[in-house]
Structure formats: C-alpha cells, structure tokens
Design a protein around this motif. Structure first.
Motif, mmCIF file in Angstrom:
data_model
loop_
_atom_site.group_PDB
_atom_site.id
_atom_site.type_symbol
_atom_site.label_atom_id
_atom_site.label_comp_id
_atom_site.label_asym_id
_atom_site.label_seq_id
_atom_site.Cartn_x
_atom_site.Cartn_y
_atom_site.Cartn_z
ATOM 1 N N LEU A 46 17.812 -3.613 0.411
ATOM 2 C CA LEU A 46 18.264 -4.546 1.438
ATOM 3 C C LEU A 46 19.222 -3.814 2.373
ATOM 4 C CD1 LEU A 46 18.839 -7.709 -0.777
ATOM 5 C CD2 LEU A 46 16.961 -7.307 0.828
ATOM 6 N N GLY A 47 18.665 -3.183 3.403
ATOM 7 C CA GLY A 47 19.477 -2.470 4.375
ATOM 8 C C GLY A 47 19.854 -1.070 3.985
ATOM 9 N N VAL A 48 19.386 -0.604 2.844
ATOM 10 C CA VAL A 48 19.629 0.779 2.419
ATOM 11 C C VAL A 48 18.295 1.447 2.129
ATOM 12 C CG1 VAL A 48 21.922 0.311 1.477
ATOM 13 C CG2 VAL A 48 19.910 0.099 -0.005
ATOM 14 N N GLN A 49 18.280 2.771 2.220
ATOM 15 C CA GLN A 49 17.120 3.538 1.830
ATOM 16 C C GLN A 49 17.288 4.025 0.398
ATOM 17 O OE1 GLN A 49 17.006 6.508 5.021
ATOM 18 N NE2 GLN A 49 15.366 5.365 6.027
ATOM 19 N N LEU A 50 16.175 4.190 -0.279
ATOM 20 C CA LEU A 50 16.163 4.649 -1.663
ATOM 21 C C LEU A 50 15.290 5.883 -1.759
ATOM 22 C CD1 LEU A 50 15.587 1.144 -3.296
ATOM 23 C CD2 LEU A 50 17.780 2.318 -3.020
ATOM 24 N N LEU A 51 15.750 6.873 -2.480
ATOM 25 C CA LEU A 51 15.016 8.120 -2.634
ATOM 26 C C LEU A 51 14.843 8.394 -4.115
ATOM 27 C CD1 LEU A 51 13.823 10.295 -0.755
ATOM 28 C CD2 LEU A 51 15.900 11.608 -1.150
ATOM 29 N N ARG A 52 13.597 8.437 -4.545
ATOM 30 C CA ARG A 52 13.304 8.627 -5.965
ATOM 31 C C ARG A 52 13.200 10.113 -6.258
ATOM 32 N NH1 ARG A 52 7.913 6.937 -9.045
ATOM 33 N NH2 ARG A 52 8.719 6.578 -11.143
ATOM 34 N N GLU A 53 14.153 10.614 -7.027
ATOM 35 C CA GLU A 53 14.232 12.015 -7.391
ATOM 36 C C GLU A 53 14.076 12.156 -8.904
ATOM 37 O OE1 GLU A 53 15.233 14.976 -5.155
ATOM 38 O OE2 GLU A 53 14.021 13.509 -4.100
ATOM 39 N N PRO A 54 13.770 13.373 -9.401
ATOM 40 C CA PRO A 54 13.639 13.548 -10.851
ATOM 41 C C PRO A 54 14.869 13.087 -11.631
ATOM 42 C CG PRO A 54 12.767 15.456 -9.710
ATOM 43 C CD PRO A 54 13.405 14.596 -8.653
ATOM 44 N N GLY A 55 16.039 13.209 -11.025
ATOM 45 C CA GLY A 55 17.263 12.804 -11.714
ATOM 46 C C GLY A 55 17.598 11.339 -11.575
ATOM 47 N N GLY A 56 16.755 10.563 -10.899
ATOM 48 C CA GLY A 56 17.027 9.138 -10.702
ATOM 49 C C GLY A 56 16.878 8.757 -9.245
ATOM 50 N N VAL A 57 17.140 7.493 -8.943
ATOM 51 C CA VAL A 57 17.000 6.979 -7.585
ATOM 52 C C VAL A 57 18.336 7.100 -6.860
ATOM 53 C CG1 VAL A 57 16.483 4.946 -6.182
ATOM 54 C CG2 VAL A 57 15.147 5.410 -8.240
ATOM 55 N N GLN B 293 34.358 13.588 14.522
ATOM 56 C CA GLN B 293 33.331 12.555 14.597
ATOM 57 C C GLN B 293 31.981 13.119 15.017
ATOM 58 O OE1 GLN B 293 34.576 9.468 17.298
ATOM 59 N NE2 GLN B 293 35.308 8.171 15.637
ATOM 60 N N TYR B 294 30.934 12.593 14.374
ATOM 61 C CA TYR B 294 29.545 12.820 14.766
ATOM 62 C C TYR B 294 28.893 11.445 14.872
ATOM 63 C CZ TYR B 294 29.909 17.804 13.638
ATOM 64 O OH TYR B 294 30.271 19.123 13.608
ATOM 65 N N ARG B 295 27.866 11.348 15.686
ATOM 66 C CA ARG B 295 27.142 10.078 15.745
ATOM 67 C C ARG B 295 26.245 9.973 14.514
ATOM 68 N NH1 ARG B 295 24.658 7.412 21.303
ATOM 69 N NH2 ARG B 295 25.098 5.257 20.649
ATOM 70 N N ILE B 296 26.265 8.825 13.841
ATOM 71 C CA ILE B 296 25.586 8.720 12.548
ATOM 72 C C ILE B 296 24.270 7.957 12.625
ATOM 73 C CG2 ILE B 296 27.756 8.916 11.300
ATOM 74 C CD1 ILE B 296 27.613 5.898 10.753
ATOM 75 N N GLY B 297 23.862 7.496 13.802
ATOM 76 C CA GLY B 297 22.558 6.885 13.964
ATOM 77 C C GLY B 297 22.341 5.732 12.997
ATOM 78 N N SER B 298 21.218 5.770 12.286
ATOM 79 C CA SER B 298 20.798 4.626 11.479
ATOM 80 C C SER B 298 21.599 4.410 10.212
ATOM 81 C CB SER B 298 19.315 4.754 11.135
ATOM 82 O OG SER B 298 18.524 4.498 12.276
ATOM 83 N N ILE B 299 22.526 5.289 9.862
ATOM 84 C CA ILE B 299 23.464 4.947 8.798
ATOM 85 C C ILE B 299 24.222 3.682 9.189
ATOM 86 C CG2 ILE B 299 25.465 5.744 7.465
ATOM 87 C CD1 ILE B 299 24.465 8.594 7.815
ATOM 88 N N THR B 300 24.312 3.418 10.500
ATOM 89 C CA THR B 300 24.907 2.182 10.998
ATOM 90 C C THR B 300 24.256 0.959 10.360
ATOM 91 O OG1 THR B 300 25.380 3.250 13.125
ATOM 92 C CG2 THR B 300 25.352 0.842 13.105
ATOM 93 N N LYS B 301 22.951 1.032 10.091
ATOM 94 C CA LYS B 301 22.243 -0.120 9.529
ATOM 95 C C LYS B 301 22.830 -0.564 8.193
ATOM 96 C CE LYS B 301 17.727 0.710 11.698
ATOM 97 N NZ LYS B 301 18.071 1.856 12.570
ATOM 98 N N THR B 302 23.372 0.367 7.413
ATOM 99 C CA THR B 302 23.939 -0.019 6.124
ATOM 100 C C THR B 302 25.178 -0.892 6.314
ATOM 101 O OG1 THR B 302 25.299 2.000 5.906
ATOM 102 C CG2 THR B 302 23.042 2.091 5.062
ATOM 103 N N PHE B 303 25.938 -0.658 7.376
ATOM 104 C CA PHE B 303 27.097 -1.497 7.681
ATOM 105 C C PHE B 303 26.641 -2.901 8.086
ATOM 106 C CE2 PHE B 303 28.611 2.809 8.174
ATOM 107 C CZ PHE B 303 29.928 2.776 7.749
ATOM 108 N N THR B 304 25.625 -2.951 8.940
ATOM 109 C CA THR B 304 25.089 -4.245 9.359
ATOM 110 C C THR B 304 24.582 -5.025 8.154
ATOM 111 O OG1 THR B 304 24.480 -3.331 11.516
ATOM 112 C CG2 THR B 304 23.372 -5.358 10.838
ATOM 113 N N ALA B 305 23.903 -4.337 7.240
ATOM 114 C CA ALA B 305 23.365 -5.009 6.058
ATOM 115 C C ALA B 305 24.477 -5.583 5.189
ATOM 116 C CB ALA B 305 22.514 -4.031 5.254
ATOM 117 N N VAL B 306 25.558 -4.848 5.008
ATOM 118 C CA VAL B 306 26.672 -5.360 4.201
ATOM 119 C C VAL B 306 27.292 -6.585 4.862
ATOM 120 C CG1 VAL B 306 28.996 -4.829 3.351
ATOM 121 C CG2 VAL B 306 27.143 -3.190 3.020
#
Length: 481
Positions: free
Chosen positions: A291-302, A74-87
């Motif tokens: 909505l509760g997730v981050q998006l990263l726009r890369e050359p291969g897609g989002v 286990q590692y602490r995952i910080g704000s990845i927690t927000k994705t669980f809250t959003a779901v």
C-alpha cells in the motif's frame, strides 16, 4: 571532511568496523565511477539509526569548485515521495475518516476515476494511466496541468480495475488531493504537520533548500553535462515532488521498516508491507507493491522501500523490515543504478557484520492471558503449539511438516479473545472457551475447534467423533492364511 570519506555516526550504538566501511565505500565509488554520476551519496542504518554515510563525486552544483556532497545535501527523491503520501492516507484510515475499500467518489467526487477504491490507487491496481497527457509533466512547470482533471486527462482508463499492476503517477496525484480535501489544507501542509515536523525531518522540503544538488543529464557518448530543470510539479507533487537528504531518509526508513510507530502504528505499517500486487512480467515475483510502498523479493527476504527519479536525479531507499536499511542518491537523470547499490549495501553490511539479535529478557505476566492457554493443541489430528508473545499476543504454529501459522493480538471483546494479524487466520477471532469453574476447555478459531488431545470426544468436535474411537487399521499385524 572530504566528500568521499565514510563515517560511522559518532556515539551511535552499532557502528560498523573499518573493514566493512571500506567494503561499502568501494561499492559507492565503483557505482559513481561506472555510472558516471556527477555526485553520489549513500547511507546505511541499523535499528533505525545511521551507522555509515559516504559521498563520492564533486559536481554537486553549477559551480564545480563548490565541493562534494554529504549527509545534509538535498537531492530530489522523485517517487519516494509516494511513500509519504501513502502514510498520510493510512493515517486517515486509522482515524476512521475513510476505508480502503471506499470508492474515491465517496470522498472526492467528480473525477473520472471515482469508481476506483482507495486501496486500488495505493497499490497501483486502479487500471488508470501511468502518466499525464502531454507535455511530459516531470520537465514542465505544474501550470501545464493546473488541475487534477488536467493531470488525469479525459480518458485515463487503461485496464479493468484490479486486473493488473499498472504503475500510476496520476493515481498518487489523486491521493494527494484526497488528503488535502479531508484535511482541509494542502497536501504539503498536511505532510509537514503530520510527518516531517514530528519526525524532525527539517531537511525534507517541497522546494530545494541549500545546500542542495543540481540535477544533470550526462551525455551517453561523452563526459559532458546538461543542467536539468527542477520545476514545481503542481498537482503531481504527491507523486514525486520532494527533496531530501540521506540523514532525513534514514529517519524515514525507520518508519517504513517498523522501527518506530511515531506517526503510524506498527500494525498499519505491517499492513502496508503486505504484497497487494506484483509486476505482471516478473515470473516468481521479484518486484511487487504494498500500500504505497514497493516490495523487492530477495534471497534474504522481502525488502520494503521505493525508488525515485526526476530529471537530473535518481534515488533509492530500501530496508529489511525491522532490519538494516540503505539510501542512495545521485544527481544524474539516468545511468546510475542506485536501487542495486542500496540493496547491495544492505547485503554487504549484513554479510560482513550480521546484526545481533536483541537480548532476551523475561516478559511481565501480570494482566496477561493465563499461561494455561499455551502448549500443545490439536486441530483434529494435527498438533499445534500456542505460545504467549512478549507483546501479550499469541503465536499459533504447526508442529508437523505443514500447517497454518498465525500471530494474534488481544481482541476488543476482552480477555480470552484474540484477533489474527497475519497468515491464514488474519482477521479471524480466536476464543479460549472455559468451563464454569474457569478451567480451560478448548479453543475456537474460524469455526475450527482445537483440543488438548486429537479429536477429544469430551469437546464439541464439529461432526462428532466416532463412538469406537481410535483403533488399529483393519488386519493390522495379521496376514493372510
């Protein structure tokens, strides 16, 4: 197994080639050494299943002789927690318990941000404070901000709601309390009951459970360590409390990327991945928010996912929608570029071994819209094709150099109606109009009429069709005497 040994999961379809595994391990090893991470773990997944994991570094706990980390550490995952809250919030929406446009006061009255909508809080458009009033909540026990009012402070307003993306940890504390209020149980209980248990994520917990890494700060000018505290965040837990493993986060990546609808429908997950806001200084945007997730726009897609940090830990989870995913975590407060590492692992795996498309198989036709809706249709003079999709929906696509492309799913009104799910016609209804004998006449969509020939005078073209019909241009083919 030595901590720096890569492995493809035994028996998993789509394991990576040895040369690809070596390439991925080199990236992990370079980041652990260059970032001076006490330990670093990473994983790559395809089709929602792990195909490669690795660990590097041996300082996992307070005892350096304790050995390296693996897929179950286990590692602490910080704000990845927000994705669980959003779901959890989106599940409430899908059950009809709330609407995204609802002001918070409708469900959680009495806060200082009650005029913000649920959607604004999910997408960091609420214009409220990023952090709590002092002290720094991540390094003190939750009792320092014992209530939601303490976490928000007396004046949390920073911007007009909706004006700009302003990342807010306290906004997700509010959403966690919203979940608790509507579920009649704590946020942690709802999380376990609705998400963790059904997905088999037994190694994702609110407090660390052995084996787990200890968090360290690495001195910027010397190779020495300082243990970091790991307090319970209290009311801020929905913003950054959780601990997890690469094995469990691979399962979670399958949810966010849309490989499974076990806890949320595919349509809702796709809605969460739609860009709702972008970082204001990112130019032609690279980093955005759904909505509760981050998006990263890369050359291969989002890519969809989230980064995370808490004192002593950094973490990243990124995935191509219905594609390759990667997780990276380290037990260092700063200096380790886990976001770039996770993105690099996805790119490296997909470049070295491009994923194979699923085999085409014929789809059943029984009970579906008759095939006569398919083919070429005209919106005025513009040609479009309408195709029947394997899921029973339709795809409207332009044949020319420009036009509006949208997918449709069967609508609630029954046969012959379809509801737009993306593109310009999202939310609009397509109706296949038929004659009394059942023959197909034309399509209606958002007041537009699509016909089988350009501006067909036999159909109800808005505004009518010139009585003389199509004709050559004036003086066409002639010249001046």
């Amino acid at each position: 197994m030595p901590p720096d040994s890569p492995r493809s999961e035994p028996g998993q379809r789509g394991g990576l080639l040895p040369a690809t595994e070596r390439l991925l391990l080199q990236r992990v090893a370079a980041e652990q050494a260059g970032g001076r991470a006490p330990s670093l773990v990473a994983a790559v997944a395809r089709d929602g299943r792990p195909v490669w994991t690795a660990g590097r570094g041996r300082v996992v706990g307070l005892d350096p002789a304790g050995g390296g980390a693996g897929a179950d550490t286990q590692y602490r995952i910080g704000s990845i927690t927000k994705t669980f809250t959003a779901v959890l919030v989106m599940r409430l929406r899908d059950e009809g318990r709330l609407a995204l446009g609802d002001p918070l006061d409708r469900h959680l009255p009495g806060t200082t941000v009650g005029d913000r909508t649920v959607a604004q809080l999910l997408s960091h458009l609420g214009g409220i404070a990023a952090e709590t009033p002092p002290p720094w909540w991540e390094r003190v026990a939750g009792q320092a901000h014992p209530t939601l009012a303490d976490a928000l402070g007396p004046a949390p307003d920073r911007f007009r709601p909706g004006r700009r993306h302003h990342y807010s940890n306290v906004g997700f504390a509010v959403l966690g309390e919203l979940v608790a209020r509507l579920r009649g149980m704590s946020w942690a209980q709802a999380l376990h009951h609705e998400l963790l248990a059904p997905l088999g994520m037994s190694r994702t917990t609110a407090v660390p459970a052995a084996p787990h890494a200890h968090g360290f700060a690495v001195h910027p000018h010397a190779d020495v360590l300082l243990p970091e505290p790991a307090h319970d965040a209290g009311v801020l837990a929905p913003a950054g409390q959780l601990w997890s493993t690469t094995a469990d986060l691979v399962r979670w990546s399958a949810v966010l990327a849309g490989h499974t609808d076990a806890v949320l429908s595919a349509d809702t997950l796709a809605e969460m991945r739609e860009p709702a806001a972008v970082e204001p200084d990112s130019g032609e945007w690279r980093l955005g928010a759904g909505l509760g997730v981050q998006l990263l726009r890369e050359p291969g897609g989002v890519l969809v996912g989230h980064g995370g940090s808490m004192p002593g830990f950094v973490a990243a989870l990124w995935a191509r929608p219905v594609g390759t995913a990667a997780v990276a975590m380290a037990n260092a407060t700063s200096g380790v570029a886990v976001v770039d590492l996770a993105i690099g692992l996805i790119d490296a795996a997909d470049t070295a071994e491009p994923p194979l498309p699923a085999e085409w198989v014929p789809a059943p036709v029984a009970g579906r819209e008759p095939l006569d809706v398919t083919g070429v249709w005209y919106w005025g003079p513009a040609p479009y094709t309408l195709s029947l999709r394997p899921d029973g929906g339709l795809l409207l696509a332009p044949l020319g150099r420009s036009g509006r492309r949208s997918r449709f799913r069967p609508g609630p009104a029954g046969r012959g109606t379809f509801l737009g799910v993306d593109g310009y016609f999202a939310g609009e209804t397509l109706i296949a109009r038929r004659q009394s004998d059942g023959g197909l006449r034309h399509l209606e969509l958002a007041s537009f009429v699509f016909t089988r020939s350009p501006y067909d005078p036999a159909d109800p073209i808005p505004g009518g069709v010139d009585a003389d019909g199509w004709r050559p241009a004036p003086n066409a083919g002639g010249g001046q005497d």
